[in-house]
Write a protein that holds these residues in place. Sequence first.
Motif, PDB file in Angstrom:
ATOM      1  N   GLU A   1       1.034  -0.974  -0.222  1.00  0.00           N
ATOM      2  CA  GLU A   1      -0.045   0.017   0.053  1.00  0.00           C
ATOM      3  C   GLU A   1       0.777   1.240  -0.021  1.00  0.00           C
ATOM      4  N   LYS A   2       1.919   1.226   0.728  1.00  0.00           N
ATOM      5  CA  LYS A   2       2.853   2.399   0.645  1.00  0.00           C
ATOM      6  C   LYS A   2       3.582   2.753  -0.592  1.00  0.00           C
ATOM      7  N   ILE A   3       3.871   1.430  -1.169  1.00  0.00           N
ATOM      8  CA  ILE A   3       4.535   1.615  -2.432  1.00  0.00           C
ATOM      9  C   ILE A   3       3.450   2.259  -3.597  1.00  0.00           C
ATOM     10  N   ALA A   4       2.205   1.653  -3.485  1.00  0.00           N
ATOM     11  CA  ALA A   4       1.237   2.312  -4.176  1.00  0.00           C
ATOM     12  C   ALA A   4       0.880   3.634  -4.164  1.00  0.00           C
ATOM     13  N   ASN A   5       0.810   4.100  -3.109  1.00  0.00           N
ATOM     14  CA  ASN A   5       0.597   5.665  -2.768  1.00  0.00           C
ATOM     15  C   ASN A   5       1.730   6.449  -3.174  1.00  0.00           C
ATOM     16  N   LEU A   6       2.931   6.045  -2.950  1.00  0.00           N
ATOM     17  CA  LEU A   6       4.337   6.793  -3.440  1.00  0.00           C
ATOM     18  C   LEU A   6       4.283   6.943  -4.874  1.00  0.00           C
ATOM     19  N   TYR A   7       3.902   5.843  -5.848  1.00  0.00           N
ATOM     20  CA  TYR A   7       3.890   5.807  -7.250  1.00  0.00           C
ATOM     21  C   TYR A   7       2.644   6.742  -7.689  1.00  0.00           C
ATOM     22  N   ASN A   8       1.561   6.489  -7.210  1.00  0.00           N
ATOM     23  CA  ASN A   8       0.412   7.099  -7.459  1.00  0.00           C
ATOM     24  C   ASN A   8       0.421   8.693  -7.465  1.00  0.00           C
ATOM     25  N   ASN A   9       0.906   8.886  -6.206  1.00  0.00           N
ATOM     26  CA  ASN A   9       1.216  10.416  -5.831  1.00  0.00           C
ATOM     27  C   ASN A   9       2.224  11.290  -6.903  1.00  0.00           C
ATOM     28  N   ILE A  10       3.116  10.394  -7.428  1.00  0.00           N
ATOM     29  CA  ILE A  10       4.013  11.082  -8.245  1.00  0.00           C
ATOM     30  C   ILE A  10       3.445  11.085  -9.616  1.00  0.00           C
ATOM     31  N   PHE A  11       2.751   9.844  -9.920  1.00  0.00           N
ATOM     32  CA  PHE A  11       2.196   9.869 -11.141  1.00  0.00           C
ATOM     33  C   PHE A  11       1.225  11.031 -11.572  1.00  0.00           C
ATOM     34  N   ASP A  12       0.588  11.305 -10.455  1.00  0.00           N
ATOM     35  CA  ASP A  12      -0.627  12.375 -10.403  1.00  0.00           C
ATOM     36  C   ASP A  12       0.011  13.819 -10.729  1.00  0.00           C
ATOM     37  N   LYS A  13       1.339  13.977 -10.367  1.00  0.00           N
ATOM     38  CA  LYS A  13       1.991  15.018 -10.740  1.00  0.00           C
ATOM     39  C   LYS A  13       2.404  15.154 -12.255  1.00  0.00           C
ATOM     40  N   PHE A  14       2.555  13.973 -12.843  1.00  0.00           N
ATOM     41  CA  PHE A  14       3.014  13.908 -14.241  1.00  0.00           C
ATOM     42  C   PHE A  14       1.733  13.935 -15.136  1.00  0.00           C
ATOM     43  N   LYS A  15       0.634  13.498 -14.668  1.00  0.00           N
ATOM     44  CA  LYS A  15      -0.539  13.489 -15.546  1.00  0.00           C
ATOM     45  C   LYS A  15      -0.780  14.392 -16.555  1.00  0.00           C
ATOM     46  N   SER A  16      -0.803  15.708 -16.023  1.00  0.00           N
ATOM     47  CA  SER A  16      -1.129  16.966 -16.916  1.00  0.00           C
ATOM     48  C   SER A  16      -0.210  16.987 -18.116  1.00  0.00           C
ATOM     49  N   GLN A  17       1.023  16.877 -17.772  1.00  0.00           N
ATOM     50  CA  GLN A  17       2.039  17.017 -18.877  1.00  0.00           C
ATOM     51  C   GLN A  17       2.044  15.704 -19.679  1.00  0.00           C
ATOM     52  N   CYS A  18       1.670  14.536 -19.212  1.00  0.00           N
ATOM     53  CA  CYS A  18       1.946  13.273 -20.067  1.00  0.00           C
ATOM     54  C   CYS A  18       0.546  13.447 -20.908  1.00  0.00           C
ATOM     55  N   LYS A  19      -0.362  13.888 -20.293  1.00  0.00           N
ATOM     56  CA  LYS A  19      -1.540  13.874 -21.364  1.00  0.00           C
ATOM     57  C   LYS A  19      -1.503  14.618 -22.648  1.00  0.00           C
ATOM     58  N   ASN A  20      -0.798  15.477 -22.664  1.00  0.00           N
ATOM     59  CA  ASN A  20      -0.622  16.221 -24.171  1.00  0.00           C
ATOM     60  C   ASN A  20       0.606  15.980 -24.834  1.00  0.00           C
ATOM     61  N   CYS A  21       1.661  14.896 -24.351  1.00  0.00           N
ATOM     62  CA  CYS A  21       2.731  14.749 -24.913  1.00  0.00           C
ATOM     63  C   CYS A  21       2.414  13.545 -25.917  1.00  0.00           C
ATOM     64  N   TYR A  22       3.102  13.420 -26.919  1.00  0.00           N
ATOM     65  CA  TYR A  22       3.346  12.341 -28.067  1.00  0.00           C
ATOM     66  C   TYR A  22       4.158  11.324 -27.638  1.00  0.00           C
ATOM     67  N   LYS A  23       4.854  11.312 -26.466  1.00  0.00           N
ATOM     68  CA  LYS A  23       5.780  10.376 -26.115  1.00  0.00           C
ATOM     69  C   LYS A  23       5.239   9.665 -25.026  1.00  0.00           C
ATOM     70  N   LYS A  24       3.796   9.691 -24.586  1.00  0.00           N
ATOM     71  CA  LYS A  24       3.555   9.141 -23.596  1.00  0.00           C
ATOM     72  C   LYS A  24       3.436   7.575 -23.639  1.00  0.00           C
ATOM     73  N   GLU A  25       3.227   7.166 -24.714  1.00  0.00           N
ATOM     74  CA  GLU A  25       3.207   5.534 -24.909  1.00  0.00           C
ATOM     75  C   GLU A  25       4.789   5.089 -25.167  1.00  0.00           C
ATOM     76  N   SER A  26       5.640   5.831 -25.450  1.00  0.00           N
ATOM     77  CA  SER A  26       6.968   5.391 -25.645  1.00  0.00           C
ATOM     78  C   SER A  26       8.086   6.119 -24.561  1.00  0.00           C
ATOM     79  N   CYS A  27       7.564   6.545 -23.451  1.00  0.00           N
ATOM     80  CA  CYS A  27       8.562   7.234 -22.894  1.00  0.00           C
ATOM     81  C   CYS A  27       9.239   6.409 -21.997  1.00  0.00           C
ATOM     82  N   VAL A  28      10.677   7.099 -21.818  1.00  0.00           N
ATOM     83  CA  VAL A  28      11.916   6.377 -21.264  1.00  0.00           C
ATOM     84  C   VAL A  28      12.196   7.003 -19.832  1.00  0.00           C
TER      85      VAL A  28
END
Length: 447
Positions: free
Chosen positions: A375-402
């Motif tokens: 649960e702690k790991i899931a919270n860590l990942y999801n909190n950071i993913f939430d920060k990225f979503k607004s940028q990733c949404k409009n990024c054309y590398k989102k399916e092949s991001c490194v």
Amino acid sequence: MNNIISLDKEKRYKYSSIHKSLIYWPHKEDYELENSNYSYYKEALLNLYETSTDDEEISFIDVSPQMIQNAFGLTNQVIFEVTERCNLSCEYCALGETYNNVSARRYKNMEWQTAKTVLDFYITKWNNITPRNFKKYFYIGFHGGEPLLNMPLVQRIIDYIEENVSHINFLYSMTTNGTLLNKHIEYLVEKKFLLNISMDGDMKMNSYRIYNNGNEIYNDLFSNLKKIQTKYPGFFKENVEFISVQNNRNTDEGILTYFDKEFGKTSEIHPLSTSMIANYDKWNSMRRKNEEIEGEESFNDNLFEYMRLFSGNFYTNYRSLLDTSRKEFTPTGTCIPFSLRVFVTVRKTILSCERVGFDTVLGKVTDGGVEIDYEKIANLYNNIFDKFKSQCKNCYKKESCVICFLLDKRYFEENFTCENYYPIGQLKKCIEESLSALRKKEIPTNI
């Protein structure tokens, strides 16, 4: 996003991120053929034109504790850092003074009890499920330091696995600097190890790789490799691979030419690590500068980029070509923890892989067993993913991001800008230059 790419007044294309395709996209009036006998197709085309939007959304998933627990239990690879010790002091080593990945005091071997605790956890699972729950093979990896400095533990781990599990096919792999191969090659051949040998090319190209006393390793390494190639040609051909690091003493062409000439092989070529740099001046003095790279490439950069990122037809190896599993997307290129591998360190910590910083601990090995707070790991990942979503949404590398956020502590900060962001303008430029490059190629008349 407007992903209609107009090369000129007549030729327009639409990039479909869902279908990984570049579709010829004429103007609407081109579909309106009053006397067309193909009414079915006309209707379908008109419907496609009317209903297609400029935004083809990829839904990002959240990581759940159960997802991480399943990934840990059914991972296809466990890697043991059997020792921190190394007989080399390579100047650009990610575990050396140029980086702040780990303390300079690295001298310990993994204890048998640490490895046994992890093995017992997995042996229980392996013996209670069928092999079809895994892929064809289960991989056991050995890492360091230099893993050949602790061969007794490597052998003990393999013996323990083979004594307790008989219905699963195991493949053993090792990343090594190759200087000690002559002492252990018979065992490695017997167990059919997959060897990934670090080598940057000829003596000059390889000169950043040095012994602890400062002497270069090239002559010893080359001698070892030639002896193996001569004595075990089949093993060398099928089981030995090379990994090279780009630096200012080599070129990609030089690396490929060297390995082809000397060993009949190619080598994976990796750039110097850009994560967790402690001494930038030292790092910068070793890296290959942009002006040194210019002119090396024999292909169109944008065409290569389009094939790699957007075509859906770029594969790094045969395994990725044959893997038809459906990918669930998370923001960034960070994988679901443990879905690819589990890395167990000498210090009894558990990481998501061997490439991330040693302070990104996701679990630990204790006297009581393997301890992971899913649960702690899931919270860590999801909190950071939430920060990225607004940028990733409009990024054309989102399916092949490194980008893996575990590799850079800046991504843990509240305010950051992703340096890998790829807007529609960049995609258009990439496609325009790719198509222009293809149009300039002459088509042979004798085909």
